[in-house]
Design a protein around this motif. Structure first.
Motif, mmCIF file in Angstrom:
data_model
loop_
_atom_site.group_PDB
_atom_site.id
_atom_site.type_symbol
_atom_site.label_atom_id
_atom_site.label_comp_id
_atom_site.label_asym_id
_atom_site.label_seq_id
_atom_site.Cartn_x
_atom_site.Cartn_y
_atom_site.Cartn_z
ATOM 1 N N SER A 45 0.795 -1.230 0.000
ATOM 2 C CA SER A 45 0.000 0.000 0.000
ATOM 3 C C SER A 45 0.823 1.272 0.000
ATOM 4 O O SER A 45 0.289 2.352 -0.277
ATOM 5 C CB SER A 45 -0.940 0.019 1.216
ATOM 6 N N ARG A 46 2.123 1.184 0.309
ATOM 7 C CA ARG A 46 2.936 2.385 0.409
ATOM 8 C C ARG A 46 3.915 2.489 -0.752
ATOM 9 O O ARG A 46 4.387 1.488 -1.283
ATOM 10 C CB ARG A 46 3.737 2.389 1.714
ATOM 11 N N SER A 47 4.209 3.725 -1.128
ATOM 12 C CA SER A 47 5.311 3.989 -2.043
ATOM 13 C C SER A 47 6.403 4.674 -1.243
ATOM 14 O O SER A 47 6.141 5.642 -0.531
ATOM 15 C CB SER A 47 4.874 4.880 -3.205
ATOM 16 N N PHE A 48 7.617 4.173 -1.336
ATOM 17 C CA PHE A 48 8.716 4.694 -0.533
ATOM 18 C C PHE A 48 9.563 5.715 -1.284
ATOM 19 O O PHE A 48 10.514 6.255 -0.721
ATOM 20 C CB PHE A 48 9.587 3.545 -0.043
ATOM 21 N N LEU A 49 9.237 5.965 -2.548
ATOM 22 C CA LEU A 49 10.015 6.881 -3.364
ATOM 23 C C LEU A 49 9.132 7.989 -3.925
ATOM 24 O O LEU A 49 7.926 7.814 -4.089
ATOM 25 C CB LEU A 49 10.676 6.125 -4.518
ATOM 26 N N LYS A 50 9.737 9.102 -4.224
ATOM 27 C CA LYS A 50 9.017 10.217 -4.840
ATOM 28 C C LYS A 50 8.569 9.828 -6.250
ATOM 29 O O LYS A 50 9.170 8.965 -6.885
ATOM 30 C CB LYS A 50 9.927 11.445 -4.911
ATOM 31 N N PRO A 51 7.527 10.478 -6.766
ATOM 32 C CA PRO A 51 7.071 10.137 -8.122
ATOM 33 C C PRO A 51 8.122 10.473 -9.164
ATOM 34 O O PRO A 51 8.792 11.505 -9.080
ATOM 35 C CB PRO A 51 5.809 10.977 -8.291
ATOM 36 N N GLU A 52 8.252 9.601 -10.132
ATOM 37 C CA GLU A 52 9.170 9.840 -11.249
ATOM 38 C C GLU A 52 8.440 10.418 -12.447
ATOM 39 O O GLU A 52 9.013 11.189 -13.216
ATOM 40 C CB GLU A 52 9.849 8.529 -11.638
ATOM 41 N N TRP A 53 7.164 10.018 -12.625
ATOM 42 C CA TRP A 53 6.386 10.476 -13.770
ATOM 43 C C TRP A 53 5.037 10.998 -13.293
ATOM 44 O O TRP A 53 4.574 10.705 -12.183
ATOM 45 C CB TRP A 53 6.149 9.310 -14.744
ATOM 46 N N SER A 54 4.371 11.740 -14.167
ATOM 47 C CA SER A 54 3.036 12.247 -13.860
ATOM 48 C C SER A 54 2.021 11.116 -13.874
ATOM 49 O O SER A 54 2.250 10.058 -14.471
ATOM 50 C CB SER A 54 2.626 13.314 -14.881
ATOM 51 N N LEU A 55 0.873 11.334 -13.235
ATOM 52 C CA LEU A 55 -0.190 10.339 -13.241
ATOM 53 C C LEU A 55 -0.700 10.077 -14.651
ATOM 54 O O LEU A 55 -1.137 8.973 -14.975
ATOM 55 C CB LEU A 55 -1.343 10.803 -12.347
ATOM 56 N N GLU A 56 -0.635 11.076 -15.508
ATOM 57 C CA GLU A 56 -1.165 10.955 -16.862
ATOM 58 C C GLU A 56 -0.326 10.042 -17.751
ATOM 59 O O GLU A 56 -0.776 9.638 -18.824
ATOM 60 C CB GLU A 56 -1.261 12.341 -17.512
ATOM 61 N N ILE A 57 0.894 9.718 -17.312
ATOM 62 C CA ILE A 57 1.780 8.943 -18.172
ATOM 63 C C ILE A 57 1.216 7.553 -18.447
ATOM 64 O O ILE A 57 1.478 6.966 -19.505
ATOM 65 C CB ILE A 57 3.185 8.845 -17.535
ATOM 66 N N TYR A 58 0.415 7.038 -17.535
ATOM 67 C CA TYR A 58 -0.159 5.696 -17.699
ATOM 68 C C TYR A 58 -1.000 5.626 -18.970
ATOM 69 O O TYR A 58 -0.975 4.615 -19.681
ATOM 70 C CB TYR A 58 -1.005 5.353 -16.474
ATOM 71 N N GLU A 59 -1.719 6.678 -19.283
ATOM 72 C CA GLU A 59 -2.528 6.701 -20.503
ATOM 73 C C GLU A 59 -1.762 7.295 -21.682
ATOM 74 O O GLU A 59 -1.905 6.839 -22.819
ATOM 75 C CB GLU A 59 -3.806 7.506 -20.255
ATOM 76 N N ARG A 60 -0.930 8.286 -21.420
ATOM 77 C CA ARG A 60 -0.244 8.990 -22.492
ATOM 78 C C ARG A 60 0.739 8.099 -23.241
ATOM 79 O O ARG A 60 0.982 8.273 -24.437
ATOM 80 C CB ARG A 60 0.494 10.199 -21.911
ATOM 81 N N SER A 106 2.377 7.817 -6.067
ATOM 82 C CA SER A 106 3.341 8.320 -5.099
ATOM 83 C C SER A 106 3.153 9.818 -4.926
ATOM 84 O O SER A 106 2.701 10.508 -5.849
ATOM 85 C CB SER A 106 4.765 8.014 -5.581
ATOM 86 N N THR A 107 3.490 10.309 -3.751
ATOM 87 C CA THR A 107 3.386 11.737 -3.448
ATOM 88 C C THR A 107 4.722 12.248 -2.934
ATOM 89 O O THR A 107 5.329 11.635 -2.043
ATOM 90 C CB THR A 107 2.307 12.004 -2.388
ATOM 91 N N ASP A 108 5.181 13.340 -3.489
ATOM 92 C CA ASP A 108 6.403 13.980 -3.003
ATOM 93 C C ASP A 108 6.079 14.679 -1.682
ATOM 94 O O ASP A 108 5.256 15.599 -1.659
ATOM 95 C CB ASP A 108 6.901 14.996 -4.033
ATOM 96 N N PRO A 109 6.694 14.255 -0.576
ATOM 97 C CA PRO A 109 6.338 14.841 0.719
ATOM 98 C C PRO A 109 6.723 16.311 0.846
ATOM 99 O O PRO A 109 6.185 17.019 1.695
ATOM 100 C CB PRO A 109 7.122 13.976 1.724
ATOM 101 N N THR A 110 7.637 16.778 0.009
ATOM 102 C CA THR A 110 8.074 18.171 0.084
ATOM 103 C C THR A 110 7.158 19.093 -0.703
ATOM 104 O O THR A 110 6.740 20.150 -0.214
ATOM 105 C CB THR A 110 9.517 18.307 -0.438
ATOM 106 N N THR A 111 6.804 18.693 -1.918
ATOM 107 C CA THR A 111 6.014 19.561 -2.794
ATOM 108 C C THR A 111 4.546 19.182 -2.863
ATOM 109 O O THR A 111 3.726 19.978 -3.312
ATOM 110 C CB THR A 111 6.593 19.525 -4.220
ATOM 111 N N GLY A 112 4.223 17.952 -2.460
ATOM 112 C CA GLY A 112 2.847 17.474 -2.592
ATOM 113 C C GLY A 112 2.501 16.981 -3.983
ATOM 114 O O GLY A 112 1.363 16.565 -4.231
ATOM 115 N N ARG A 113 3.479 17.009 -4.900
ATOM 116 C CA ARG A 113 3.219 16.562 -6.268
ATOM 117 C C ARG A 113 2.917 15.073 -6.285
ATOM 118 O O ARG A 113 3.614 14.272 -5.665
ATOM 119 C CB ARG A 113 4.429 16.852 -7.162
ATOM 120 N N GLN A 114 1.879 14.685 -7.026
ATOM 121 C CA GLN A 114 1.511 13.285 -7.150
ATOM 122 C C GLN A 114 1.931 12.752 -8.519
ATOM 123 O O GLN A 114 1.987 13.498 -9.498
ATOM 124 C CB GLN A 114 0.012 13.094 -6.964
#
Length: 456
Positions: A45-60, A106-114
Motif C-alpha cells: 500500500s505504500r510507495s517509498f520513493l518520490k514520483p518519477e512520472w506524472s499520473l497521466e503517463i499511464y494513458e499517455r 506516489s506523493t512527493d512529501p516536500t512539494t505534494g506533487r503526485q
C-alpha cells in the motif's frame, strides 16, 4: 544521471517471523497486527520513493505503441491488459488504484506533487495461469522498454544508465543498479562528487521466488550476504534517501521481511502421478537433496554454496563484484551489522519449494524447463520466450515454458538484436552451461524426478 530512476527495492531476506499479540481495551480483546501483517500492508500500500512520472503517463504512453490501444476511459480493462502485456506487468492481487503490480501512485512529501513510481513488485510480482502472486519473479518484465517509453512519453531525454538493464524479457540487472548507487555514497552515506570506480560489471539475471528465502542463512545468488540483513535490501533507495531516512525506515523494512518470510509457494495445479512421484522422491533424495534439501515433513535445507568449477554454470554473476566494491560496501552503514563475505565461492544451491512455478531456470533464466535442466544436451541456445504466463504456454510434461527454438546467429548479431522476446545464450552472462548432474539419469529416472518436483 538521474539516480532516482534507478531506485527500487530488491530481494528481501530476513529469517524472522513475528506473530500478532492481543491487548485489552475496555474488556474487549483486540488483536494487534503482527510484523508480517504490518509488512504486507507496507509493501502493498505504500510507495517509498518520490514520483518519477506524472499520473497521466499511464494513458499517455499508449501514443507510442505501434498498434492502436483500447481507450483507457471507455474500456479501462482492455487498456490495462494491453498495457500489462506490452511491459510484462501483472494484475495486482491487492488494491492498487487500478494499476498493475510494480507501478504505484506516489506523493512527493516536500512539494505534494503526485505521480507514478515503480516499486519492488515490478520485478518480484508475477503471475502464472492467470493468477498473480506477490513474491513470484516476473518472467515477463521488459524493464528497459517501460523506462524508455515512459521517459519519451514524458518529453524527457532518452533514458540512459550506462549499463545493460535487460536484453531479454524477464531478466533484470539489479546488481549493477546497486553497484552504481553505492558508488556515489561515502561510508556515512553522504553523497560523493566522484563515484568509486570499482570496476564491477554485473549481468542481467532471473528474479528468484521470495517464498524460499525463509529457509536461507545467506542470500543473493552468490550467497555472500547474511539473510538477517535488513539494510542490504534497502540499498536500491540510495538514489533518493539520506542516512536519517534509512534509519527511520529500517523497522518498516524489518516488518516487510517478516511478511516475505510468511509467504508460501503455490501448489501445482495439475494432476500428479503419485506412484511416479514416490519413485522420483527416492532418486531426488539420493542425487539432489545434499545440495537442495529435503521436503518431507519439516523441510531441511543445507544452505550450500557450490564452487564454480563444480557447478559449471555461467560464472559472470558470481565473479561480478570486485574486491573494491565489496570493501566499499562493507565500509558503509549498510554493512555495519552484516558485512558481505569477502570470499567468493560460487553459487548458492536454492531451495526448491514451488519450483514448478519458477521457470525459466538457473540464476540467469537460460533454461526453459526442468527437463532441459536435467538433460544438458537438450538445452536450446537461442529461443523465443512465450508472450504470457498463461497456461496455454506451460509444458506440464517438461515443467516450464514452451518456447520457440531459433537458429543460432553470430555473437555480433545476437548483440545487435533488439527483439527482447529472444533469449540468446551467447550474450554476456546468459550462458546455459553447467548443472549437468541430471545427465547421468536415465529418461525414466528423469521423468520420475520431474514428477516429484511438481509436489514441492
Amino acid at each position: 544521471m538521474n539516480l532516482r530512476i534507478l531506485a527500487r527495492i530488491s530481494v528481501f531476506s530476513l529469517l524472522v517471523v513475528a506473530f500478532g499479540a492481543q491487548v485489552s481495551l475496555g474488556g474487549t480483546a483486540v488483536v494487534e497486527p503482527s510484523a508480517a501483517d504490518r509488512g504486507r500492508e507496507a509493501l502493498t500500500s505504500r510507495s517509498f520513493l518520490k514520483p518519477e512520472w506524472s499520473l497521466e503517463i499511464y494513458e499517455r504512453v499508449a501514443s507510442l505503441w505501434e498498434d492502436k490501444a483500447p481507450d483507457p476511459n471507455t474500456d479501462p480493462e482492455r487498456y490495462a491488459l494491453a498495457f500489462a502485456r506490452r511491459y510484462g506487468l501483472h494484475p495486482a492481487p491487492f488494491p492498487n488504484d487500478g494499476l498493475p503490480m510494480g507501478l504505484k501512485r506516489s506523493t512527493d512529501p516536500t512539494t505534494g506533487r503526485q505521480g507514478l513510481q515503480v516499486d519492488c513488485l515490478v520485478c518480484h510480482g508475477g503471475s502464472i495461469g492467470g493468477q498473480s502472486f506477490v513474491g513470484l519473479g516476473n518472467s515477463q518484465l521488459d524493464m528497459i522498454g517501460l523506462y524508455q517509453d515512459f521517459f519519451q512519453a514524458d518529453g524527457r531525454p532518452i533514458f540512459f544508465t550506462g549499463f545493460t538493464v535487460n536484453t531479454v524479457r524477464g531478466a533484470v540487472n539489479a546488481g549493477q543498479m546497486a553497484a552504481v548507487l553505492i558508488s556515489l555514497r561515502k561510508p556515512d552515506l553522504s553523497r560523493r562528487l566522484i563515484p568509486v570506480l570499482h570496476g564491477s560489471k554485473f549481468p542481467e539475471t532471473d528474479v528468484p521466488a521470495w517464498w524460499n528465502i525463509k529457509y536461507k542463512e545467506t542470500t543473493y545468488y552468490d550467497g555472500r550476504t547474511d539473510a538477517r540483513s535488513v539494510r542490504s535490501n534497502m540499498q536500491f533507495m540510495l538514489g533518493e534517501k539520506s542516512r536519517e531516512q534509512f534509519e527511520e525506515l529500517e523497522p518498516t523494512f524489518a516488518d516487510i521481511l517478516a511478511y516475505l518470510n510468511s509467504i508460501e509457494a503455490p501448489e501445482y495445479p495439475f494432476p500428479i502421478d503419485a506412484e511416479l512421484a514416490v519413485r522420483g522422491r527416492s532418486i531426488f533424495e539420493n542425487q539432489c537433496a545434499k545440495c537442495h534439501g529435503t521436503y518431507v515433513d519439516e523441510p531441511s535445507y543445507p544452505n550450500l554454496i557450490i564452487e564454480l568449477d563444480r557447478i559449471g554454470t555461467d560464472p559472470v554473476r558470481a565473479l561480478a563484484p570486485s574486491d573494491l566494491l565489496v570493501s566499499h560496501y562493507n565500509s558503509t552503514w549498510f554493512a555495519e551489522e552484516y558485512p558481505v563475505d569477502e570470499l567468493m565461492t560460487g553459487y548458492q544451491a536454492p531451495p526448491l519449494e514451488g519450483v514448478w512455478a519458477t521457470a525459466p531456470y538457473l540464476h540467469n533464466g537460460s533454461i526453459p524447463t526442468l527437463e532441459h535442466l536435467l538433460d544438458s544436451s537438450s538445452r536450446p541456445d537461442r529461443f523465443r520466450r512465450p508472450p504470457s504466463t498463461d497456461f496455454e504456454h506451460y509444458d506440464t510434461d517438461r515443467v516450464g515454458w514452451r518456447v520457440e527454438v531459433l537458429e543460432p546467429v553470430s555473437a555480433e548479431a545476437a548483440k545487435r538484436d533488439r527483439d527482447r522476446s529472444i533469449f540468446d545464450t551467447s550474450r554476456y552472462g546468459l550462458g546455459n552451461q553447467g548443472h549437468t548432474f541430471g545427465d547421468a539419469l536415465s529418461p525414466d529416472e528423469r521423468r520420475a524426478v520431474i514428477e516429484y518436483l511438481k509436489t514441492l
